[in-house]
Motif scaffolding. Structure first.
Motif, PDB file in Angstrom:
ATOM      1  N   PRO A 266     -55.512  68.826  83.190  1.00 50.63           N
ATOM      2  CA  PRO A 266     -55.075  70.196  82.894  1.00 50.63           C
ATOM      3  C   PRO A 266     -54.969  71.042  84.160  1.00 50.63           C
ATOM      4  CG  PRO A 266     -56.855  69.507  81.427  1.00 50.63           C
ATOM      5  CD  PRO A 266     -56.782  68.487  82.520  1.00 50.63           C
ATOM      6  N   ILE A 267     -54.110  72.045  84.099  1.00 51.60           N
ATOM      7  CA  ILE A 267     -53.954  72.973  85.225  1.00 51.60           C
ATOM      8  C   ILE A 267     -54.621  74.308  84.944  1.00 51.60           C
ATOM      9  CG2 ILE A 267     -51.851  71.879  86.060  1.00 51.60           C
ATOM     10  CD1 ILE A 267     -50.285  74.193  84.685  1.00 51.60           C
ATOM     11  N   THR A 268     -55.250  74.449  83.796  1.00 57.29           N
ATOM     12  CA  THR A 268     -55.999  75.658  83.455  1.00 57.29           C
ATOM     13  C   THR A 268     -56.803  75.366  82.203  1.00 57.29           C
ATOM     14  OG1 THR A 268     -55.832  78.075  83.263  1.00 57.29           O
ATOM     15  CG2 THR A 268     -54.310  76.784  81.929  1.00 57.29           C
ATOM     16  N   ASN A 269     -57.477  76.389  81.690  1.00 55.28           N
ATOM     17  CA  ASN A 269     -58.209  76.270  80.426  1.00 55.28           C
ATOM     18  C   ASN A 269     -57.372  76.926  79.326  1.00 55.28           C
ATOM     19  OD1 ASN A 269     -60.954  75.133  81.164  1.00 55.28           O
ATOM     20  ND2 ASN A 269     -60.768  76.810  82.627  1.00 55.28           N
ATOM     21  N   PRO A 270     -56.689  76.110  78.503  1.00 52.71           N
ATOM     22  CA  PRO A 270     -55.812  76.683  77.480  1.00 52.71           C
ATOM     23  C   PRO A 270     -56.598  77.255  76.310  1.00 52.71           C
ATOM     24  CG  PRO A 270     -55.860  74.306  77.251  1.00 52.71           C
ATOM     25  CD  PRO A 270     -56.675  74.630  78.475  1.00 52.71           C
ATOM     26  N   GLY A 271     -56.021  78.272  75.658  1.00 50.30           N
ATOM     27  CA  GLY A 271     -56.640  78.869  74.488  1.00 50.30           C
ATOM     28  C   GLY A 271     -56.319  78.112  73.215  1.00 50.30           C
ATOM     29  N   ARG A 272     -56.925  78.547  72.130  1.00 45.22           N
ATOM     30  CA  ARG A 272     -56.743  77.879  70.841  1.00 45.22           C
ATOM     31  C   ARG A 272     -55.273  77.787  70.434  1.00 45.22           C
ATOM     32  NH1 ARG A 272     -61.417  80.885  70.465  1.00 45.22           N
ATOM     33  NH2 ARG A 272     -63.267  79.828  69.601  1.00 45.22           N
ATOM     34  N   GLU A 273     -54.533  78.899  70.593  1.00 48.41           N
ATOM     35  CA  GLU A 273     -53.159  78.930  70.097  1.00 48.41           C
ATOM     36  C   GLU A 273     -52.251  77.985  70.877  1.00 48.41           C
ATOM     37  OE1 GLU A 273     -52.298  80.327  67.290  1.00 48.41           O
ATOM     38  OE2 GLU A 273     -54.413  80.858  67.118  1.00 48.41           O
ATOM     39  N   SER A 274     -52.472  77.835  72.155  1.00 51.86           N
ATOM     40  CA  SER A 274     -51.665  76.896  72.932  1.00 51.86           C
ATOM     41  C   SER A 274     -51.987  75.455  72.549  1.00 51.86           C
ATOM     42  CB  SER A 274     -51.880  77.115  74.434  1.00 51.86           C
ATOM     43  OG  SER A 274     -51.312  78.342  74.836  1.00 51.86           O
ATOM     44  N   ILE A 275     -53.248  75.168  72.281  1.00 50.22           N
ATOM     45  CA  ILE A 275     -53.622  73.828  71.833  1.00 50.22           C
ATOM     46  C   ILE A 275     -52.995  73.536  70.470  1.00 50.22           C
ATOM     47  CG2 ILE A 275     -55.548  72.342  71.160  1.00 50.22           C
ATOM     48  CD1 ILE A 275     -57.262  73.899  73.209  1.00 50.22           C
ATOM     49  N   LEU A 276     -53.082  74.512  69.570  1.00 50.14           N
ATOM     50  CA  LEU A 276     -52.479  74.327  68.240  1.00 50.14           C
ATOM     51  C   LEU A 276     -50.967  74.170  68.343  1.00 50.14           C
ATOM     52  CD1 LEU A 276     -54.553  76.891  66.145  1.00 50.14           C
ATOM     53  CD2 LEU A 276     -54.685  74.389  66.047  1.00 50.14           C
ATOM     54  N   ALA A 277     -50.337  74.858  69.292  1.00 48.09           N
ATOM     55  CA  ALA A 277     -48.892  74.731  69.478  1.00 48.09           C
ATOM     56  C   ALA A 277     -48.518  73.311  69.873  1.00 48.09           C
ATOM     57  CB  ALA A 277     -48.405  75.719  70.536  1.00 48.09           C
ATOM     58  N   VAL A 278     -49.327  72.687  70.700  1.00 47.65           N
ATOM     59  CA  VAL A 278     -49.074  71.304  71.114  1.00 47.65           C
ATOM     60  C   VAL A 278     -49.313  70.337  69.954  1.00 47.65           C
ATOM     61  CG1 VAL A 278     -49.984  69.438  72.573  1.00 47.65           C
ATOM     62  CG2 VAL A 278     -49.467  71.683  73.559  1.00 47.65           C
ATOM     63  N   LEU A 279     -50.306  70.620  69.150  1.00 43.99           N
ATOM     64  CA  LEU A 279     -50.609  69.748  68.011  1.00 43.99           C
ATOM     65  C   LEU A 279     -49.637  69.955  66.854  1.00 43.99           C
ATOM     66  CD1 LEU A 279     -54.517  69.963  67.947  1.00 43.99           C
ATOM     67  CD2 LEU A 279     -53.056  68.286  69.094  1.00 43.99           C
ATOM     68  N   HIS A 280     -48.967  71.112  66.831  1.00 41.25           N
ATOM     69  CA  HIS A 280     -47.990  71.423  65.774  1.00 41.25           C
ATOM     70  C   HIS A 280     -46.773  72.095  66.409  1.00 41.25           C
ATOM     71  CE1 HIS A 280     -51.323  70.603  63.022  1.00 41.25           C
ATOM     72  NE2 HIS A 280     -52.052  71.423  63.760  1.00 41.25           N
ATOM     73  N   PRO A 281     -46.025  71.379  67.248  1.00 46.65           N
ATOM     74  CA  PRO A 281     -44.911  71.995  67.976  1.00 46.65           C
ATOM     75  C   PRO A 281     -43.757  72.357  67.054  1.00 46.65           C
ATOM     76  CG  PRO A 281     -44.909  69.627  68.306  1.00 46.65           C
ATOM     77  CD  PRO A 281     -46.174  69.943  67.558  1.00 46.65           C
ATOM     78  N   ALA A 282     -42.903  73.262  67.534  1.00 43.92           N
ATOM     79  CA  ALA A 282     -41.710  73.645  66.767  1.00 43.92           C
ATOM     80  C   ALA A 282     -40.775  72.444  66.640  1.00 43.92           C
ATOM     81  CB  ALA A 282     -41.002  74.801  67.464  1.00 43.92           C
ATOM     82  N   ASP A 283     -40.087  72.377  65.525  1.00 43.00           N
ATOM     83  CA  ASP A 283     -39.070  71.344  65.304  1.00 43.00           C
ATOM     84  C   ASP A 283     -37.784  71.829  65.963  1.00 43.00           C
ATOM     85  OD1 ASP A 283     -37.479  69.300  64.460  1.00 43.00           O
ATOM     86  OD2 ASP A 283     -37.510  69.836  62.331  1.00 43.00           O
ATOM     87  N   THR A 284     -37.537  71.382  67.172  1.00 44.83           N
ATOM     88  CA  THR A 284     -36.414  71.881  67.965  1.00 44.83           C
ATOM     89  C   THR A 284     -35.800  70.751  68.771  1.00 44.83           C
ATOM     90  OG1 THR A 284     -35.782  73.430  69.713  1.00 44.83           O
ATOM     91  CG2 THR A 284     -37.993  72.519  69.835  1.00 44.83           C
ATOM     92  N   ASP A 285     -34.547  70.927  69.155  1.00 43.37           N
ATOM     93  CA  ASP A 285     -33.876  69.981  70.055  1.00 43.37           C
ATOM     94  C   ASP A 285     -33.845  70.499  71.483  1.00 43.37           C
ATOM     95  OD1 ASP A 285     -33.249  68.125  68.013  1.00 43.37           O
ATOM     96  OD2 ASP A 285     -31.476  69.284  67.439  1.00 43.37           O
ATOM     97  N   ALA A 286     -34.428  71.655  71.711  1.00 46.80           N
ATOM     98  CA  ALA A 286     -34.368  72.278  73.031  1.00 46.80           C
ATOM     99  C   ALA A 286     -35.034  71.407  74.095  1.00 46.80           C
ATOM    100  CB  ALA A 286     -35.029  73.648  72.994  1.00 46.80           C
ATOM    101  N   ILE A 287     -34.400  71.324  75.242  1.00 51.41           N
ATOM    102  CA  ILE A 287     -34.977  70.625  76.389  1.00 51.41           C
ATOM    103  C   ILE A 287     -34.886  71.460  77.672  1.00 51.41           C
ATOM    104  CG2 ILE A 287     -34.734  68.246  75.544  1.00 51.41           C
ATOM    105  CD1 ILE A 287     -32.056  68.093  77.008  1.00 51.41           C
ATOM    106  N   TYR A 288     -34.294  72.656  77.568  1.00 48.38           N
ATOM    107  CA  TYR A 288     -34.165  73.543  78.721  1.00 48.38           C
ATOM    108  C   TYR A 288     -34.629  74.945  78.330  1.00 48.38           C
ATOM    109  CZ  TYR A 288     -30.910  69.938  80.421  1.00 48.38           C
ATOM    110  OH  TYR A 288     -30.330  68.755  80.814  1.00 48.38           O
ATOM    111  N   MET A 289     -35.177  75.656  79.304  1.00 50.01           N
ATOM    112  CA  MET A 289     -35.491  77.069  79.085  1.00 50.01           C
ATOM    113  C   MET A 289     -35.448  77.797  80.417  1.00 50.01           C
ATOM    114  SD  MET A 289     -39.610  77.188  78.392  1.00 50.01           S
ATOM    115  CE  MET A 289     -40.797  76.782  79.677  1.00 50.01           C
ATOM    116  N   VAL A 290     -35.145  79.081  80.342  1.00 47.64           N
ATOM    117  CA  VAL A 290     -35.128  79.936  81.512  1.00 47.64           C
ATOM    118  C   VAL A 290     -35.530  81.332  81.066  1.00 47.64           C
ATOM    119  CG1 VAL A 290     -32.701  80.651  81.284  1.00 47.64           C
ATOM    120  CG2 VAL A 290     -33.774  80.641  83.552  1.00 47.64           C
ATOM    121  N   ALA A 291     -36.105  82.098  81.964  1.00 51.45           N
ATOM    122  CA  ALA A 291     -36.518  83.461  81.620  1.00 51.45           C
ATOM    123  C   ALA A 291     -35.323  84.262  81.124  1.00 51.45           C
ATOM    124  CB  ALA A 291     -37.141  84.144  82.831  1.00 51.45           C
TER     125      ALA A 291
END
Length: 324
Positions: A266-291
């Motif tokens: 890990p590169i930091t100490n993630p919070g509960r919501e980020s861990i849950l996001a990884v365990l239950h990710p969005a159903d998406t085809d996205a592979i790119y993102m930008v601000a």
């Protein structure tokens, strides 16, 4: 003769009543501090050592008088270790009751989501009411939250609670994870959650970012997460400048621009919501993102769409005067 005995008995009774009144007044009378104060009962303290400490700190007038009255008039319960609030004017009786049955003062140290372990260490070491030394904890082992502690408590004990909370949380949530995730262990889930934590400060985006990185892992694409470039340089502290080309190209166990897959840890100490996001990710085809300029990101499942989003972001930055 009878009259003499009657007078003597009356005098003795009055003396006894006066002594008894004095004895009771010395226990129930309000002779405590003139302002609210705190008092610490050390671990392993006895009633005798506590009475001596109370007298030394001016909360009672006499340790011997306090002990005698406590044994005759007080509860037989032991005093508790910890820090207690003593109201102004407290009587010796009420002070003893507070030390035996009152609530220990709890203080708090807060670990925000995404705080790296070097800064967790700094925060604990900077708390003057804690004691003892600790090493920098393993990255990703601390669950961000507010933790209570007592004055004089060992830093090692507080850190152990923080790490125990992370262990308990991931142990409870890992069995509930979605099927088909690209992470195969709880440790990998925390490593990916740390990237999600650092990549977005928008709560509603966490599952989307987790879905995007999950897609990249499945496809064997590089994650290309900027925070993984920074971590080997600062151990998670802010870089304070733009990333250099040489740092983007650097080969190490963390830089996901120069390697495929997850960092070595890990590169930091993630919070509960980020861990849950990884365990239950969005159903998406996205592979790119930008601000997108709003604090969040624009997502795309094609390179062409991503290039359009990048162009829009650069245009916005030029309008803001951030770039030429």
């Amino acid at each position: 003769m009878k009259r003499g005995w009657s007078v003597l008995v009356a005098v003795l009774v009055l003396a006894a009543l006066g002594a008894g009144g004095w004895f009771l007044a010395g226990w129930y009378g309000g002779a405590g501090p003139d302002k609210a104060t705190s008092f610490v009962v050390p671990q392993g303290a006895t009633l005798t050592s506590t009475a001596q400490k109370l007298a030394e700190e001016g909360l009672i007038s006499s340790s011997d008088g306090f002990l005698l009255r406590a044994k005759l008039l007080g509860s037989g319960d032991p005093v508790k270790a910890g820090e207690f609030a003593i109201p102004p004017g407290s009587s010796p009786a009420s002070i003893l009751d507070i030390l035996q049955h009152g609530e220990v003062i709890r203080r708090f140290v807060t670990i925000p989501e995404g705080l790296p372990s070097v800064m967790v260490h700094e925060r604990l070491m900077a708390e003057p009411l804690l004691t003892g030394e600790i090493a920098v904890p393993t990255e990703g082992s601390v669950l961000p939250d507010s933790y209570d502690f007592e004055r004089g408590e060992a830093r090692a004990d507080v850190l152990a609670r923080m790490q125990g909370a992370m262990s308990e949380f991931i142990a409870a949530e890992w069995p509930r994870r979605d099927k088909g995730l690209p992470v195969s262990t709880p440790e990998e889930a925390i490593a990916l959650a740390a990237i999600v934590e650092k990549e977005t400060g928008v709560p509603r985006e966490r599952r989307m970012v987790a879905g995007l990185y999950s897609n990249r892992l499945r496809k064997g694409m590089r994650l290309q997460a900027d925070p993984t470039i920074i971590y080997p340089i600062t151990r998670g502290k802010p870089l304070g400048r733009r990333i250099r080309r040489s740092e983007i190209d650097a080969v190490n166990g963390y830089n996901t621009y120069s390697m495929v897959g997850l960092p070595v840890g890990p590169i930091t100490n993630p919070g509960r919501e980020s861990i849950l996001a990884v365990l239950h990710p969005a159903d998406t085809d996205a592979i790119y993102m930008v601000a997108d300029g709003s604090g969040g990101h624009a997502f795309s499942d094609t390179l062409a769409g991503h290039n359009d989003n990048v162009a829009a972001w650069r245009k916005l930055r030029r309008q803001r005067g951030e770039i030429e």
